[in-house]
Design a protein around this motif. Structure first.
Motif, PDB file in Angstrom:
ATOM      1  N   ARG A  30       0.819  -1.133  -0.058  1.00 21.00           N
ATOM      2  CA  ARG A  30       0.006  -0.035   0.081  1.00 21.00           C
ATOM      3  C   ARG A  30       0.879   1.244   0.214  1.00 21.00           C
ATOM      4  O   ARG A  30       1.769   1.319   0.617  1.00 21.00           O
ATOM      5  CB  ARG A  30      -0.802  -0.161   1.051  1.00 21.00           C
ATOM      6  CG  ARG A  30      -2.016  -1.045   0.964  1.00 21.00           C
ATOM      7  CD  ARG A  30      -2.363  -1.490   2.484  1.00 21.00           C
ATOM      8  NE  ARG A  30      -3.502  -2.388   2.404  1.00 21.00           N
ATOM      9  CZ  ARG A  30      -3.246  -3.589   2.148  1.00 21.00           C
ATOM     10  NH1 ARG A  30      -2.347  -4.220   2.057  1.00 21.00           N
ATOM     11  NH2 ARG A  30      -4.499  -4.237   2.064  1.00 21.00           N
ATOM     12  N   HIS A  31       0.407   2.237  -0.837  1.00 28.39           N
ATOM     13  CA  HIS A  31       1.213   3.523  -0.910  1.00 28.39           C
ATOM     14  C   HIS A  31       0.379   4.498  -0.382  1.00 28.39           C
ATOM     15  O   HIS A  31       0.815   5.761  -0.403  1.00 28.39           O
ATOM     16  CB  HIS A  31       1.813   3.628  -2.159  1.00 28.39           C
ATOM     17  CG  HIS A  31       2.746   2.711  -2.626  1.00 28.39           C
ATOM     18  ND1 HIS A  31       4.251   2.365  -1.934  1.00 28.39           N
ATOM     19  CD2 HIS A  31       2.551   1.553  -3.151  1.00 28.39           C
ATOM     20  CE1 HIS A  31       4.509   1.393  -2.407  1.00 28.39           C
ATOM     21  NE2 HIS A  31       3.585   0.792  -3.198  1.00 28.39           N
ATOM     22  N   GLU A  32      -0.865   4.384  -0.273  1.00 31.43           N
ATOM     23  CA  GLU A  32      -1.867   5.512   0.167  1.00 31.43           C
ATOM     24  C   GLU A  32      -2.234   5.439   1.763  1.00 31.43           C
ATOM     25  O   GLU A  32      -2.918   4.289   1.832  1.00 31.43           O
ATOM     26  CB  GLU A  32      -3.179   5.555  -0.769  1.00 31.43           C
ATOM     27  CG  GLU A  32      -2.811   6.003  -2.130  1.00 31.43           C
ATOM     28  CD  GLU A  32      -3.931   6.100  -2.941  1.00 31.43           C
ATOM     29  OE1 GLU A  32      -5.135   5.693  -2.304  1.00 31.43           O
ATOM     30  OE2 GLU A  32      -3.923   6.184  -4.064  1.00 31.43           O
ATOM     31  N   ARG A  34      -3.742   7.503   3.956  1.00 33.44           N
ATOM     32  CA  ARG A  34      -4.909   8.322   4.026  1.00 33.44           C
ATOM     33  C   ARG A  34      -5.139   9.440   2.898  1.00 33.44           C
ATOM     34  O   ARG A  34      -4.349   9.452   1.953  1.00 33.44           O
ATOM     35  CB  ARG A  34      -4.747   9.136   5.188  1.00 33.44           C
ATOM     36  CG  ARG A  34      -3.556  10.104   5.071  1.00 33.44           C
ATOM     37  CD  ARG A  34      -3.534  10.872   6.427  1.00 33.44           C
ATOM     38  NE  ARG A  34      -2.732  12.191   6.490  1.00 33.44           N
ATOM     39  CZ  ARG A  34      -3.118  13.441   5.993  1.00 33.44           C
ATOM     40  NH1 ARG A  34      -4.285  13.468   5.994  1.00 33.44           N
ATOM     41  NH2 ARG A  34      -2.341  14.426   5.936  1.00 33.44           N
ATOM     42  N   ARG A  35      -6.295  10.039   2.846  1.00 32.31           N
ATOM     43  CA  ARG A  35      -6.669  11.116   1.912  1.00 32.31           C
ATOM     44  C   ARG A  35      -6.715  12.443   2.597  1.00 32.31           C
ATOM     45  O   ARG A  35      -7.053  12.532   3.969  1.00 32.31           O
ATOM     46  CB  ARG A  35      -8.076  10.669   1.575  1.00 32.31           C
ATOM     47  CG  ARG A  35      -7.940   9.626   0.534  1.00 32.31           C
ATOM     48  CD  ARG A  35      -7.914  10.001  -0.831  1.00 32.31           C
ATOM     49  NE  ARG A  35      -7.954   8.703  -1.619  1.00 32.31           N
ATOM     50  CZ  ARG A  35      -7.238   8.426  -2.668  1.00 32.31           C
ATOM     51  NH1 ARG A  35      -6.920   9.631  -3.183  1.00 32.31           N
ATOM     52  NH2 ARG A  35      -7.255   7.301  -3.330  1.00 32.31           N
ATOM     53  N   SER A  40      -6.688  14.122  -1.958  1.00 29.99           N
ATOM     54  CA  SER A  40      -5.517  13.437  -2.455  1.00 29.99           C
ATOM     55  C   SER A  40      -4.756  12.663  -1.674  1.00 29.99           C
ATOM     56  O   SER A  40      -4.710  12.706  -0.417  1.00 29.99           O
ATOM     57  CB  SER A  40      -4.530  14.708  -2.694  1.00 29.99           C
ATOM     58  OG  SER A  40      -4.332  15.549  -1.693  1.00 29.99           O
ATOM     59  N   ALA A  41      -4.327  11.642  -2.205  1.00 30.21           N
ATOM     60  CA  ALA A  41      -3.463  10.659  -1.491  1.00 30.21           C
ATOM     61  C   ALA A  41      -2.509  11.202  -0.854  1.00 30.21           C
ATOM     62  O   ALA A  41      -1.742  11.807  -1.237  1.00 30.21           O
ATOM     63  CB  ALA A  41      -3.405   9.331  -2.409  1.00 30.21           C
ATOM     64  N   ARG A  42      -2.170  10.465   0.343  1.00 29.93           N
ATOM     65  CA  ARG A  42      -1.019  11.101   1.262  1.00 29.93           C
ATOM     66  C   ARG A  42      -0.224   9.719   1.718  1.00 29.93           C
ATOM     67  O   ARG A  42      -0.962   8.569   2.000  1.00 29.93           O
ATOM     68  CB  ARG A  42      -1.474  11.704   2.594  1.00 29.93           C
ATOM     69  CG  ARG A  42      -2.409  12.655   2.405  1.00 29.93           C
ATOM     70  CD  ARG A  42      -2.064  13.922   1.299  1.00 29.93           C
ATOM     71  NE  ARG A  42      -0.858  14.458   1.808  1.00 29.93           N
ATOM     72  CZ  ARG A  42      -0.268  15.529   1.322  1.00 29.93           C
ATOM     73  NH1 ARG A  42      -0.560  15.638  -0.263  1.00 29.93           N
ATOM     74  NH2 ARG A  42       0.740  16.201   1.584  1.00 29.93           N
ATOM     75  N   SER A  43       0.912   9.822   1.964  1.00 28.22           N
ATOM     76  CA  SER A  43       1.903   8.700   2.277  1.00 28.22           C
ATOM     77  C   SER A  43       2.621   9.115   3.457  1.00 28.22           C
ATOM     78  O   SER A  43       2.953  10.132   3.581  1.00 28.22           O
ATOM     79  CB  SER A  43       2.454   7.906   0.988  1.00 28.22           C
ATOM     80  OG  SER A  43       2.874   6.796   1.454  1.00 28.22           O
ATOM     81  N   GLU A  53       1.840  12.883   7.763  1.00 34.49           N
ATOM     82  CA  GLU A  53       1.312  12.248   6.495  1.00 34.49           C
ATOM     83  C   GLU A  53       1.185  10.700   6.710  1.00 34.49           C
ATOM     84  O   GLU A  53       0.334  10.179   5.913  1.00 34.49           O
ATOM     85  CB  GLU A  53       2.264  12.548   5.301  1.00 34.49           C
ATOM     86  CG  GLU A  53       2.256  14.115   5.060  1.00 34.49           C
ATOM     87  CD  GLU A  53       1.137  14.762   4.796  1.00 34.49           C
ATOM     88  OE1 GLU A  53       0.198  14.102   4.202  1.00 34.49           O
ATOM     89  OE2 GLU A  53       0.944  15.889   5.062  1.00 34.49           O
ATOM     90  N   THR A  79      -6.138   1.996   6.560  1.00 35.00           N
ATOM     91  CA  THR A  79      -5.696   2.987   5.903  1.00 35.00           C
ATOM     92  C   THR A  79      -6.648   3.711   5.235  1.00 35.00           C
ATOM     93  O   THR A  79      -7.907   3.281   5.130  1.00 35.00           O
ATOM     94  CB  THR A  79      -4.667   2.652   4.700  1.00 35.00           C
ATOM     95  OG1 THR A  79      -5.254   1.472   3.844  1.00 35.00           O
ATOM     96  CG2 THR A  79      -3.619   1.844   5.624  1.00 35.00           C
ATOM     97  N   ASP A  80      -6.325   4.844   4.328  1.00 32.09           N
ATOM     98  CA  ASP A  80      -7.256   5.667   3.612  1.00 32.09           C
ATOM     99  C   ASP A  80      -8.247   6.233   4.411  1.00 32.09           C
ATOM    100  O   ASP A  80      -9.275   6.504   3.789  1.00 32.09           O
ATOM    101  CB  ASP A  80      -7.831   4.748   2.432  1.00 32.09           C
ATOM    102  CG  ASP A  80      -8.353   5.399   1.255  1.00 32.09           C
ATOM    103  OD1 ASP A  80      -9.122   5.011   0.385  1.00 32.09           O
ATOM    104  OD2 ASP A  80      -7.792   6.568   1.042  1.00 32.09           O
TER     105      ASP A  80
END
Length: 83
Positions: A30-32, A34-35, A40-43, A53, A79-80
């Protein structure tokens, strides 16, 4: 080295004891994390707890900085989220 079992977004994984939650999430593919409020995707970015982040939900507690927490047996990571 001892390993611990946990779930990330409902999928089961095993990681070495002493692994950060951020590293576990990244190693799960996984690379996302949260939003942002704009969607926009955050990592993970800084890896040392400064940037916020890498926030995820851990065992039902939201906005946990995953780079600052080690994996534990039975941990549930989500996540996300929208924080």
């Amino acid at each position: 080295m001892k390993s611990v079992g946990l779930t990330i977004d409902g999928e089961e994984f095993e990681f070495a004891e002493g692994t950060s939650v951020a590293a576990a999430v990244l190693n799960s593919g996984r690379h996302e994390f949260r939003r942002s409020v704009t969607g926009s995707a955050r990592s993970a970015f800084c890896g040392m707890g400064v940037c916020y982040e890498c926030r995820v939900t851990i065992d039902g507690v939201g906005m946990e900085k995953s780079c600052q927490i080690y994996v534990a047996q039975g941990m549930r990571i989500q996540t996300d989220g929208n924080y």
